[in-house]
Write a protein that holds these residues in place. Structure first.
Motif, mmCIF file in Angstrom:
data_model
loop_
_atom_site.group_PDB
_atom_site.id
_atom_site.type_symbol
_atom_site.label_atom_id
_atom_site.label_comp_id
_atom_site.label_asym_id
_atom_site.label_seq_id
_atom_site.Cartn_x
_atom_site.Cartn_y
_atom_site.Cartn_z
ATOM 1 N N ASP A 11 -65.837 19.874 42.349
ATOM 2 C CA ASP A 11 -65.758 18.794 43.330
ATOM 3 C C ASP A 11 -64.823 19.239 44.456
ATOM 4 N N VAL A 12 -65.398 19.500 45.622
ATOM 5 C CA VAL A 12 -64.619 19.950 46.771
ATOM 6 C C VAL A 12 -64.264 18.713 47.591
ATOM 7 N N GLY A 13 -63.065 18.175 47.357
ATOM 8 C CA GLY A 13 -62.673 16.920 47.961
ATOM 9 C C GLY A 13 -61.921 17.096 49.265
ATOM 10 N N THR A 14 -61.425 15.991 49.790
ATOM 11 C CA THR A 14 -60.715 16.017 51.057
ATOM 12 C C THR A 14 -59.334 16.649 50.919
ATOM 13 N N GLN A 15 -58.624 16.308 49.856
ATOM 14 C CA GLN A 15 -57.257 16.778 49.702
ATOM 15 C C GLN A 15 -57.116 17.926 48.713
ATOM 16 N N SER A 16 -58.109 18.110 47.851
ATOM 17 C CA SER A 16 -58.002 19.170 46.847
ATOM 18 C C SER A 16 -59.382 19.489 46.281
ATOM 19 N N LEU A 17 -59.452 20.642 45.625
ATOM 20 C CA LEU A 17 -60.647 21.021 44.882
ATOM 21 C C LEU A 17 -60.380 20.766 43.408
ATOM 22 N N LYS A 18 -61.355 20.167 42.736
ATOM 23 C CA LYS A 18 -61.210 19.802 41.333
ATOM 24 C C LYS A 18 -62.361 20.389 40.541
ATOM 25 N N ILE A 19 -62.094 20.757 39.291
ATOM 26 C CA ILE A 19 -63.170 21.183 38.404
ATOM 27 C C ILE A 19 -63.050 20.442 37.083
ATOM 28 N N GLY A 20 -64.163 20.347 36.391
ATOM 29 C CA GLY A 20 -64.188 19.835 35.039
ATOM 30 C C GLY A 20 -65.186 20.640 34.237
ATOM 31 N N ILE A 21 -64.833 20.926 32.999
ATOM 32 C CA ILE A 21 -65.730 21.666 32.105
ATOM 33 C C ILE A 21 -66.010 20.772 30.902
ATOM 34 N N TYR A 22 -67.307 20.513 30.626
ATOM 35 C CA TYR A 22 -67.730 19.554 29.612
ATOM 36 C C TYR A 22 -68.835 20.155 28.745
ATOM 37 N N ASN A 23 -69.034 19.541 27.566
ATOM 38 C CA ASN A 23 -70.230 19.882 26.804
ATOM 39 C C ASN A 23 -71.292 18.807 27.025
ATOM 40 N N HIS A 24 -72.438 18.934 26.348
ATOM 41 C CA HIS A 24 -73.556 18.025 26.608
ATOM 42 C C HIS A 24 -73.273 16.598 26.144
ATOM 43 N N ALA A 25 -72.250 16.402 25.301
ATOM 44 C CA ALA A 25 -71.876 15.061 24.850
ATOM 45 C C ALA A 25 -70.849 14.421 25.773
ATOM 46 N N GLY A 26 -70.430 15.137 26.799
ATOM 47 C CA GLY A 26 -69.455 14.600 27.739
ATOM 48 C C GLY A 26 -68.022 14.863 27.351
ATOM 49 N N LYS A 27 -67.800 15.614 26.286
ATOM 50 C CA LYS A 27 -66.424 15.943 25.902
ATOM 51 C C LYS A 27 -65.832 16.897 26.929
ATOM 52 N N LYS A 28 -64.638 16.562 27.397
ATOM 53 C CA LYS A 28 -63.977 17.372 28.420
ATOM 54 C C LYS A 28 -63.133 18.449 27.757
ATOM 55 N N PHE A 29 -63.349 19.690 28.176
ATOM 56 C CA PHE A 29 -62.593 20.815 27.625
ATOM 57 C C PHE A 29 -61.531 21.326 28.600
ATOM 58 N N TYR A 30 -61.736 21.076 29.870
ATOM 59 C CA TYR A 30 -60.761 21.548 30.851
ATOM 60 C C TYR A 30 -60.939 20.776 32.141
ATOM 61 N N GLN A 31 -59.804 20.482 32.793
ATOM 62 C CA GLN A 31 -59.819 19.834 34.094
ATOM 63 C C GLN A 31 -58.618 20.321 34.889
ATOM 64 N N ASP A 32 -58.810 20.531 36.182
ATOM 65 C CA ASP A 32 -57.714 21.053 36.995
ATOM 66 C C ASP A 32 -58.013 20.744 38.452
ATOM 67 N N GLN A 33 -56.991 20.864 39.280
ATOM 68 C CA GLN A 33 -57.191 20.702 40.714
ATOM 69 C C GLN A 33 -56.189 21.549 41.475
ATOM 70 N N GLN A 34 -56.539 21.865 42.708
ATOM 71 C CA GLN A 34 -55.696 22.677 43.571
ATOM 72 C C GLN A 34 -55.781 22.124 44.987
ATOM 73 N N PRO A 35 -54.646 21.750 45.579
ATOM 74 C CA PRO A 35 -54.686 21.149 46.920
ATOM 75 C C PRO A 35 -54.835 22.178 48.025
ATOM 76 N N TYR A 36 -55.190 21.692 49.205
ATOM 77 C CA TYR A 36 -55.197 22.497 50.424
ATOM 78 C C TYR A 36 -54.918 21.564 51.593
ATOM 79 N N PRO A 37 -54.481 22.109 52.719
ATOM 80 C CA PRO A 37 -54.064 21.248 53.832
ATOM 81 C C PRO A 37 -55.224 20.804 54.717
ATOM 82 N N THR A 38 -54.990 19.698 55.419
ATOM 83 C CA THR A 38 -55.845 19.261 56.521
ATOM 84 C C THR A 38 -54.993 19.287 57.780
#
Length: 508
Positions: A11-38
């Motif tokens: 997800d390339v958002g306005t204030q940061s880029l975010k990722i999520g890693i899931y399996n087919h049941a929706g269980k989340k294994f990893y989530q993170d984000q990294q900001p950048y300037p506007t």
């Protein structure tokens, strides 16, 4: 299809880029984000460096490899802001900063397009709510052209398209973005050459991607270079995503009729599906099947929401937003009565999307006395966005669209006071999901669907999204807020001419 492996949503958002890693049941294994300037170099200007986006992704993936076996990622998809527009050479190398969706310099182009008195142009525009916005790809592209920046050997990318190009080497557009922001109408053969000729952009095909891929369609596999940079398997399939808020609709499982998706981020986006086109003044759309075949999409929005909270912390809290400070702020605001003890704020600091579509609108705070504190101002911010959301919902209802419940996603859902205020003001229950990052989750759901793990997006969202909390309206509060809401409406109508004059005195 074997039921193992992970799905990566970016997800390339306005204030940061975010990722999520899931399996087919929706269980989340990893989530993170990294900001950048506007970069806000002057009033109405908002730009970002595209290489900051890519560097943010590489940084996150480098961190992820120590937590998750990236070789298990079976597919990925991307969502991004819209329309954040980037000028590149034919190899996709940026030639200048990207012009963000909130940038207002294309306002003259917006007004020029909307003033074209031609039956065909007006027919196309009715599927965009009767008007284009200066935020959109169409208006921004003409702005680039009129600045003399479009020459042979140059391309225009939306943020999403550029990411997909960096990942796969293929230059394609998303049907989601094209339908909602590029004046693409599937039932009218896609892009209309006559429409673009009439509005002064007859050569759009020289700068825009020629291929439009629907959400969940396969774009291509990762290039060897992209795979090596990201630490993923070669040729990992990349499936087409869309606008971050719209993909968040999938990530919050709000794609069924009667559910309104409320994406709470820098801006608010209100989205609801219908089985037939509804032409309601003040709304964007109806868009023909930008996410799901056979489903028309209507959109409302508020430009300034989470950005108002960011402004508050910058101006009143030295830019520091710690959990301790935030919790103290919420505690102080909870003790303030509804209506912030006589304050009404207008939320259109960067213009109004719905229902006025007024790029000249700005903010306002009425009722201040020496007895008010910064806590009253903060609560007034929360209430102003709730009033704006109620106004959007009333605009849906005028078009005969029923809003049974709200499913909220995005970073704003972490603020429980905010969610309760919105429920109280609107008088409608709000559901939130276990994962606030509905854009990343929605992109992962698209990847799972595209890879064949599900037969449709409805089934995929049902299995991969889980509701965590429901906010029910306090009817007493709903009644108390009604008078403040009416004042909010009156102030908008009264002050808009003043705001426009102020903009003329300090032009962009």
């Amino acid at each position: 299809m074997q039921k193992h492996g992970y799905f990566l949503g970016i997800d390339v958002g306005t204030q940061s880029l975010k990722i999520g890693i899931y399996n087919h049941a929706g269980k989340k294994f990893y989530q993170d984000q990294q900001p950048y300037p506007t970069y806000f170099d002057h009033a109405g200007c908002a730009e970002q460096d595209a290489e900051d986006w890519w560097a943010a992704l590489l940084t996150i993936m480098n961190r992820a490899k120590s937590e998750v076996d990236l070789n298990q990622i079976a597919a990925l998809a991307v969502c991004a802001t819209s329309s954040t527009v980037l000028l590149t050479d034919t190899n996709g190398r940026p030639l200048r900063r990207a012009v963000c969706w909130m940038d207002q310099r294309a306002t003259p182009q917006e007004e020029s397009i909307n003033s074209v008195e031609d039956a065909h142009v007006q027919d196309i525009l009715q599927y965009a709510g009767g008007k284009v916005s200066g935020e959109w790809m169409t208006a921004k592209s003409i702005w680039f052209k009129e600045q003399g920046l479009l020459t042979k050997g140059r391309y225009l990318f939306e943020q999403l398209d550029w990411f997909n190009f960096r990942l796969t080497g293929k230059r394609v557009a998303s049907k989601c973005n094209a339908s909602c922001k590029w004046n693409y109408i599937e039932g009218k053969d896609g892009f209309s050459p006559l429409f673009f000729e009439k509005i002064g952009f007859h050569d759009y095909t020289a700068y825009w991607p020629s291929e439009v891929v629907k959400v969940g369609g396969k774009i291509a596999g990762l290039t060897d270079h992209a795979a090596a940079q990201l630490g993923l398997k070669k040729a990992t399939p990349v499936y087409q995503g869309g606008i971050d808020a719209h993909v968040g609709m999938i990530g919050s499982n709000a794609i069924s009729k009667g559910k309104m998706s409320l994406i709470t981020g820098t801006s608010f986006v209100h989205l609801i599906h219908h089985h037939e086109p509804v032409f309601q003044p003040g709304l964007w759309g109806p868009y023909q099947a930008p996410l799901v075949d056979g489903h028309w999409l209507l959109e409302g929005g508020q430009l300034s929401c989470g950005s108002l909270i960011s402004w508050f912390f910058k101006e009143f809290e030295e830019g520091v937003k710690t959990n301790g400070k935030f919790n103290q702020l919420i505690a102080e605001c909870q003790d303030i009565s509804p209506g912030s003890e006589g304050l009404v704020m207008l939320d259109s600091w960067q213009g109004n999307r719905t229902p006025y579509r007024n790029p000249h609108a700005s903010g306002g705070l009425i009722g201040l006395t020496l007895a008010h504190s910064k806590y009253h101002i903060f609560r007034a911010i929360l209430e102003s966005t709730a009033y704006g959301t109620k106004h959007v919902i009333e605009t849906f209802q005028k078009g005969g669209i029923t809003v049974d419940r709200i499913v909220a996603g995005g970073g704003g859902t972490k603020n429980e006071l905010w969610m309760q205020i919105i429920s109280d003001v609107t008088g409608i229950s709000i559901e939130t999901t276990t994962d606030t990052e509905t854009g990343a989750r929605g992109a992962a759901i698209i990847a799972a669907y595209g890879a064949g793990y599900f037969t449709n997006l409805f089934t995929a969202a049902d299995q991969m999204v889980h509701i965590s909390k429901t906010y029910s309206p306090n009817r007493t509060m709903t009644i108390r807020y009604q008078d403040y809401y009416q004042l909010y409406l009156e102030l908008n109508r009264t002050l808009f001419p003043v705001m426009k004059e102020l903009r003329h005195l300090s032009p962009i």
